[in-house]
Design a protein around this motif. Structure first.
Motif, PDB file in Angstrom:
ATOM      1  N   VAL A 127       0.835  -1.203   0.000  1.00 25.26           N
ATOM      2  CA  VAL A 127       0.000   0.000   0.000  1.00 25.26           C
ATOM      3  C   VAL A 127       0.870   1.254   0.000  1.00 25.26           C
ATOM      4  O   VAL A 127       0.619   2.212  -0.740  1.00 25.26           O
ATOM      5  N   LEU A 128       1.904   1.251   0.813  1.00 19.24           N
ATOM      6  CA  LEU A 128       2.777   2.423   0.896  1.00 19.24           C
ATOM      7  C   LEU A 128       3.552   2.644  -0.407  1.00 19.24           C
ATOM      8  O   LEU A 128       3.852   3.778  -0.778  1.00 19.24           O
ATOM      9  N   ALA A 129       3.869   1.557  -1.107  1.00 21.63           N
ATOM     10  CA  ALA A 129       4.609   1.685  -2.365  1.00 21.63           C
ATOM     11  C   ALA A 129       3.768   2.333  -3.453  1.00 21.63           C
ATOM     12  O   ALA A 129       4.307   2.995  -4.352  1.00 21.63           O
ATOM     13  N   SER A 130       2.452   2.158  -3.382  1.00 18.46           N
ATOM     14  CA  SER A 130       1.563   2.757  -4.403  1.00 18.46           C
ATOM     15  C   SER A 130       0.438   3.532  -3.717  1.00 18.46           C
ATOM     16  O   SER A 130      -0.733   3.365  -4.052  1.00 18.46           O
ATOM     17  N   ASP A 175      -6.492   2.970   1.755  1.00 10.09           N
ATOM     18  CA  ASP A 175      -5.054   3.220   1.935  1.00 10.09           C
ATOM     19  C   ASP A 175      -4.801   4.019   3.211  1.00 10.09           C
ATOM     20  O   ASP A 175      -3.857   3.738   3.956  1.00 10.09           O
ATOM     21  N   TRP A 176      -5.653   4.996   3.473  1.00 13.78           N
ATOM     22  CA  TRP A 176      -5.477   5.796   4.686  1.00 13.78           C
ATOM     23  C   TRP A 176      -5.688   4.947   5.937  1.00 13.78           C
ATOM     24  O   TRP A 176      -4.982   5.097   6.936  1.00 13.78           O
TER      25      TRP A 176
END
Length: 504
Positions: free
Chosen positions: A182-185, A193-194
């Protein structure tokens, strides 16, 4: 006389400032000057050196190690717990006056016009049990902000996940997401995502709990030399699965090992490298070996057994557990017994799996709701039966509404100090009722603090409110009944005294 005092409590919130106010007021009433340094959660408000120099004596009303204790060296000193300063400020002041009178202050030779210095320093008589409690509370007080921040971040993540995934199962869905992916995209417009970011942030905050607890217990014992082995011991406890019990063990072990090494007599050439190389190297090696090889596995097995037992409790026993924890929360209103119950809840909260129906979340809910009962009940009692309370108590009752709603049990302390047994008995029974009902209703909470303000984060909000209202009504009824009985008895005694003939 002039006194300087230092106040501090484990959480650095209520007792710290209540003790300061009590000492200042009783000193003023007696014609003495008391300057107080509060070492609270928002930092230390240091008194000036000139004030310390001019002071006749020092009062340490602290449950933690006093920061900068050396500044007060050479003054007659008493060392008491912070609750004594809240409940018995006059007695504390009297003891300080006696300490000054026992150690007369004389002018130093040739300096008659300057501030006097004490002729001798009375040794402080602090019991081993008090020291152990201070060291433990030093660790707990530094840990609690991490608990609060991490717990609320995780709770907010669960709330956001329920919206993002369109249902209560979102709290489970978010825990299965690969955070690294998730952090990568990362998509700033995605609620999913949040929620993952908030969850990971809260989990990272929680990961510091055991190292901070262990590190600051060691710091309380050995000062800065204890920090490195203490933090290392806490991290080793997490790694091996020994959890908070392991952190407690490594905190004390690291503190005493670092203290022992720091007292070695070494050649002058080695003194410079002792604090930066020798002490952290040797103490960390010893603590690491102790936890990883000797003690870690047995403690980890004990922790696993405790978790299994809690999650396997039948409904009847879990209600009894809630009753016990509730009674502990209501008994001493922010004191040691209250803190034991609260620490039990938050440490389990930090190590529990993230299933929304986990037993530990029920324990956290029962503990927090029970801790809200006493101040809210006293606030209600001062509203419905004003004549049973003094003007000052009625004013305190107004503040107790907000304190109780915010889960600050200390809001009931002024009432308990004025009428201990009636208030404590009522509070203990009412809080026990709330704890039992909370468990019976299956109320859960993933946030470790906040009171009514974290109601959106509560599982079964209706059960939360019903348990709280029931306990508040029980406590209010008992307080009113007991105080009314006292009031009637006082009126009867006054009438009988008036009827006795003069000279009889």
């Amino acid at each position: 006389m002039k006194f300087v005092a230092v106040t501090s409590c484990p959480t650095g919130i209520a007792h710290t400032y209540m003790a300061a106010e009590a000492l200042e007021q009783v000193g003023k009433a007696a014609g003495h000057e008391v300057s107080v340094e509060t070492q609270g959660s928002i930092g230390t408000e240091e008194v000036e050196h000139s004030v310390i120099d001019a002071a006749d004596g020092v009062i340490f009303a602290a449950d933690l190690e006093v920061k900068g204790r050396e500044r007060f060296a050479g003054k007659p000193t008493i060392d008491v717990g912070v609750k004594r300063a809240v409940h018995e400020p006059q007695k504390v002041l009297d003891e300080a006056i006696a300490a000054v009178e026992a150690g007369p202050v004389v002018a130093a030779p040739g300096v008659a016009d300057k501030a006097p210095a004490p002729a001798r320093v009375d040794p402080r008589t602090v019991s081993t049990a008090t020291r152990v409690r201070q060291w433990l509370m030093t660790g707990v007080s530094h840990m609690i902000p991490f608990v609060a921040a991490g717990g609320i971040l995780i709770a907010l993540s669960f709330m956001l996940a329920q919206v993002a995934w369109g249902g209560a199962e979102g709290a489970i869905e978010v825990t299965g997401v690969d955070a690294a992916a998730v952090l990568a995209s990362f998509d700033p417009t995605s609620l999913q995502d949040w929620s993952v970011v908030l969850l990971k942030t809260g989990q990272l905050t929680f990961s510091f709990l055991v190292p901070v607890l262990s590190g600051y217990i060691a710091f309380g014992i050995a000062d800065r030399p204890g920090l490195v082995p203490g933090f290392l011991g806490g991290a080793a406890s997490v790694f091996i699965g020994a959890g908070f019990l392991g952190g407690l063990v490594t905190g004390f072990a690291a503190g005493f090992i670092a203290l022992w090494i720091s007292r070695w007599k070494v050649p002058k050439g080695l003194r410079g490298i002792m604090p930066v190389v020798v002490i952290p190297l040797l103490s960390s090696a010893l603590v690491g070996i102790l936890m990883l090889v000797v003690l870690g596995r047995p403690i980890a097995a004990l922790m696993e057994g405790l978790t299994t037992w809690l999650n396997g409790l039948p409904a009847s026993q879990i209600v009894l557990l809630g009753l016990l924890l509730g009674a502990m929360m209501g008994f001493d209103l922010g004191g040691p017994i209250n803190k034991v119950a609260y620490t039990f809840a938050v440490t389990g909260l930090a190590t529990e799996g993230l299933a929304s129906d986990a037993t530990q979340y029920k324990i956290m809910a029962a503990v927090m709701i029970s801790g809200m009962v006493a101040p809210l009940a006293l606030a209600l009692a001062t509203t419905v039966r004003k004549k049973l309370f003094t003007d000052i108590e009625r004013e305190n009752g107004k503040a107790a509404w907000l304190l109780g709603a915010s889960f600050i049990s200390e809001g009931a302390i002024p009432f308990a100090a004025a009428d201990p047994w009636r208030v404590i008995v009522s509070s203990t029974i009412g809080s026990a009722v709330t704890g039992a009902l909370s468990m019976a209703f299956g109320v859960t909470l993933v946030a470790p603090h906040g009171g009514i303000w974290v109601l959106p984060l509560v599982g079964n909000a209706l059960g939360f409110l019903l348990a709280l209202v029931a306990g508040v009504l029980v406590t209010t009824a008992l307080v009113v009944l007991l105080k009314h009985t006292r009031s009637n008895r006082a009126e009867v005694e006054a009438t009988q005294a008036a009827a006795v003939p003069v000279g009889a």
